[in-house]
Enzyme design. Structure first.
Site, PDB file in Angstrom:
ATOM      1  N   ILE A 119      21.323   5.273 -28.001  1.00  0.00           N
ATOM      2  CA  ILE A 119      20.136   4.993 -27.170  1.00  0.00           C
ATOM      3  C   ILE A 119      20.525   4.851 -25.696  1.00  0.00           C
ATOM      4  O   ILE A 119      19.692   4.987 -24.824  1.00  0.00           O
ATOM      5  CB  ILE A 119      19.363   3.734 -27.646  1.00  0.00           C
ATOM      6  CG1 ILE A 119      20.227   2.471 -27.559  1.00  0.00           C
ATOM      7  CG2 ILE A 119      18.805   3.947 -29.044  1.00  0.00           C
ATOM      8  CD1 ILE A 119      19.412   1.186 -27.653  1.00  0.00           C
ATOM      9  N   ASP A 120      21.813   4.585 -25.420  1.00  0.00           N
ATOM     10  CA  ASP A 120      22.230   4.244 -24.052  1.00  0.00           C
ATOM     11  C   ASP A 120      22.261   5.424 -23.073  1.00  0.00           C
ATOM     12  O   ASP A 120      22.203   5.229 -21.866  1.00  0.00           O
ATOM     13  CB  ASP A 120      23.637   3.618 -24.076  1.00  0.00           C
ATOM     14  CG  ASP A 120      23.704   2.392 -24.960  1.00  0.00           C
ATOM     15  OD1 ASP A 120      22.656   1.762 -25.191  1.00  0.00           O
ATOM     16  OD2 ASP A 120      24.808   2.063 -25.443  1.00  0.00           O
ATOM     17  N   ARG A 134      -0.395 -11.054  -0.385  1.00  0.00           N
ATOM     18  CA  ARG A 134      -1.293  -9.904  -0.196  1.00  0.00           C
ATOM     19  C   ARG A 134      -2.267  -9.751  -1.369  1.00  0.00           C
ATOM     20  O   ARG A 134      -3.077  -8.849  -1.398  1.00  0.00           O
ATOM     21  CB  ARG A 134      -0.469  -8.601  -0.104  1.00  0.00           C
ATOM     22  CG  ARG A 134       0.360  -8.428   1.136  1.00  0.00           C
ATOM     23  CD  ARG A 134       0.829  -6.958   1.259  1.00  0.00           C
ATOM     24  NE  ARG A 134       1.387  -6.427   0.016  1.00  0.00           N
ATOM     25  CZ  ARG A 134       2.675  -6.475  -0.332  1.00  0.00           C
ATOM     26  NH1 ARG A 134       3.549  -7.020   0.509  1.00  0.00           N
ATOM     27  NH2 ARG A 134       3.094  -5.965  -1.465  1.00  0.00           N
ATOM     28  N   LYS A 157      -1.177  -9.517  -4.708  1.00  0.00           N
ATOM     29  CA  LYS A 157      -0.557  -8.908  -5.899  1.00  0.00           C
ATOM     30  C   LYS A 157       0.003 -10.042  -6.761  1.00  0.00           C
ATOM     31  O   LYS A 157       1.027 -10.638  -6.420  1.00  0.00           O
ATOM     32  CB  LYS A 157       0.560  -7.953  -5.461  1.00  0.00           C
ATOM     33  CG  LYS A 157       1.282  -7.363  -6.637  1.00  0.00           C
ATOM     34  CD  LYS A 157       2.224  -6.271  -6.250  1.00  0.00           C
ATOM     35  CE  LYS A 157       2.975  -5.767  -7.467  1.00  0.00           C
ATOM     36  NZ  LYS A 157       2.171  -5.553  -8.672  1.00  0.00           N
TER      37      LYS A 157
HETATM   38  O1  F6P Z   1      25.192   1.288 -27.952  1.00  0.00           O
HETATM   39  C1  F6P Z   1      23.954   0.960 -28.459  1.00  0.00           C
HETATM   40  C2  F6P Z   1      23.681  -0.520 -28.298  1.00  0.00           C
HETATM   41  O2  F6P Z   1      22.402  -0.804 -28.845  1.00  0.00           O
HETATM   42  C3  F6P Z   1      23.790  -1.047 -26.871  1.00  0.00           C
HETATM   43  O3  F6P Z   1      22.651  -0.763 -26.101  1.00  0.00           O
HETATM   44  C4  F6P Z   1      24.014  -2.518 -27.125  1.00  0.00           C
HETATM   45  O4  F6P Z   1      24.710  -3.108 -26.045  1.00  0.00           O
HETATM   46  C5  F6P Z   1      24.869  -2.511 -28.375  1.00  0.00           C
HETATM   47  O5  F6P Z   1      24.637  -1.268 -29.021  1.00  0.00           O
HETATM   48  C6  F6P Z   1      24.579  -3.632 -29.337  1.00  0.00           C
HETATM   49  O6  F6P Z   1      25.498  -3.552 -30.356  1.00  0.00           O
HETATM   50  P1  F6P Z   1      25.355  -4.349 -31.727  1.00  0.00           P
HETATM   51  O7  F6P Z   1      24.197  -3.780 -32.476  1.00  0.00           O
HETATM   52  O8  F6P Z   1      26.652  -4.127 -32.414  1.00  0.00           O
HETATM   53  O9  F6P Z   1      25.085  -5.779 -31.353  1.00  0.00           O
END
Ligand code: F6P
Length: 321
Positions: A129-130, A214, A216
């Protein structure tokens, strides 16, 4: 060497679209008369010889499912000589001619070191996902994660506007600000804090106070987990501005769910490309889709860390606030 049997492994953190990639690898391999074996629980499955034959039918109906039917795990043992020696035994014993490794940076590092030590041909399919892999335009799962975070932030926007509050939303991404930047643009957020750029909370608070004067009255700040903690930032904002501020950590919700069309299509194309690479005798590389065309990237380059282009996105967020 002709390729008769391959193994497919999903390793590290799961990403939506991994199943679509497994399906693509298996079905394309079948069409080329190649046998496919699934490795269970990441690299542990290779160490412990936990394998599962995969045929056309065994991957039916998984294209729409998040997670991975092969399971996945982090596997520090695979970084050791002993762990790799056991894994190599499994490869030899089962007459595996090549591997397809689906995962992120950690998975590619492991595959690269396995190739260096035992010369097992491996092709990587980027899934995380990163979206933090060097030379890879887009990883499988990142689009889905951004859409999941977007859905959550759109909901938060409703309550933020109605109750005239400041919200700080923390998203995943490990050391990379990609999810944070993309979702901040898509959700029309007022500010984003990412590891790639220093932030100045005093000046952010000044913007919030001036905005309030303002008229917001609601704000959403996105924080990448690698840059700061949403709770810490919210606490400081409350202290400096005296405005009621709430913190939300989206966490693992971003890792699951039905993959978007984009994540599935990417997975389908890269699965096929990975098997083709093995057939062409390539090894120690990852496949990627760049401007709609399949490319390969050396594992060595891929694992050196990705630099994302932040300036234009940050400008956009500022201009559109
Ligand atoms: O690399 C994917 C990820 O979801 C990162 O965004 C996050 O830092 C990490 O894995 C979390 O890892 P775990 O599921 O092992 O805690």
């Amino acid at each position: 060497m002709s390729i008769k049997k391959i193994a497919v492994v999903t390793a590290g953190g799961d990403a939506p679209g991994m199943n679509a990639a497994i399906r693509s690898v298996v079905r394309y391999a079948v069409s080329k008369n190649i046998e496919t074996i699934g490795v269970m629980r990441g690299w542990w499955g290779l160490i412990n010889e936990e394998l599962k034959p995969l045929d056309r039918r065994s991957v039916s109906g998984i294209i729409s499912q998040g997670g991975t039917v092969l399971k996945t795990a982090r596997c520090p043992e695979f970084r050791t000589k002993e762990g790799q020696a056991r894994a190599f035994n499994t490869v030899k014993k089962n007459k595996i001619d090549g591997l397809v490794a689906i995962g992120g940076n950690g998975t590619f590092s492991a595959a690269h070191s396995f190739y260096k030590n035992h010369k097992v041909a491996c092709i990587g399919i980027p899934a995380s996902i990163d979206n933090d892999i060097n030379g890879i335009e887009q990883t499988i799962g990142s689009d889905t994660a951004i859409n999941t975070a977007l859905y959550a932030i759109d909901n938060i926007r409703d309550t933020a506007t109605s109750m005239e509050r400041v919200f700080v939303v923390e998203v995943m991404g490990r050391g990379c600000g990609y999810i944070a930047l993309e979702v901040a643009i898509a959700a029309g957020c007022e500010e984003v804090i990412i590891p790639e750029r220093k932030y100045n909370l005093t000046s952010i608070c000044q913007d919030i106070v001036e905005g309030n004067l303002r008229g917001k009255l609601s704000w959403i700040l996105v924080v990448a987990e690698g840059a700061a903690s949403a709770y810490e930032i919210a606490k400081k904002i409350t202290k400096i501005t005296r405005l009621e501020t709430r913190a939300i950590v989206l966490g693992h919700v971003q890792r699951g769910g039905r993959p978007t069309a984009l994540s599935r299509i990417l997975a389908a194309r890269l699965g096929e490309a990975a098997v083709d690479c093995l057939l062409r005798g390539l090894k120690d590389k990852a496949v990627s889709l760049k401007c709609g065309r399949i490319e390969t990237v050396d594992f060595k380059k891929a694992i050196t860390g990705k630099k994302i282009e932040v300036d234009k996105s940050l400008d956009l967020i500022k201009t559109l606030t």
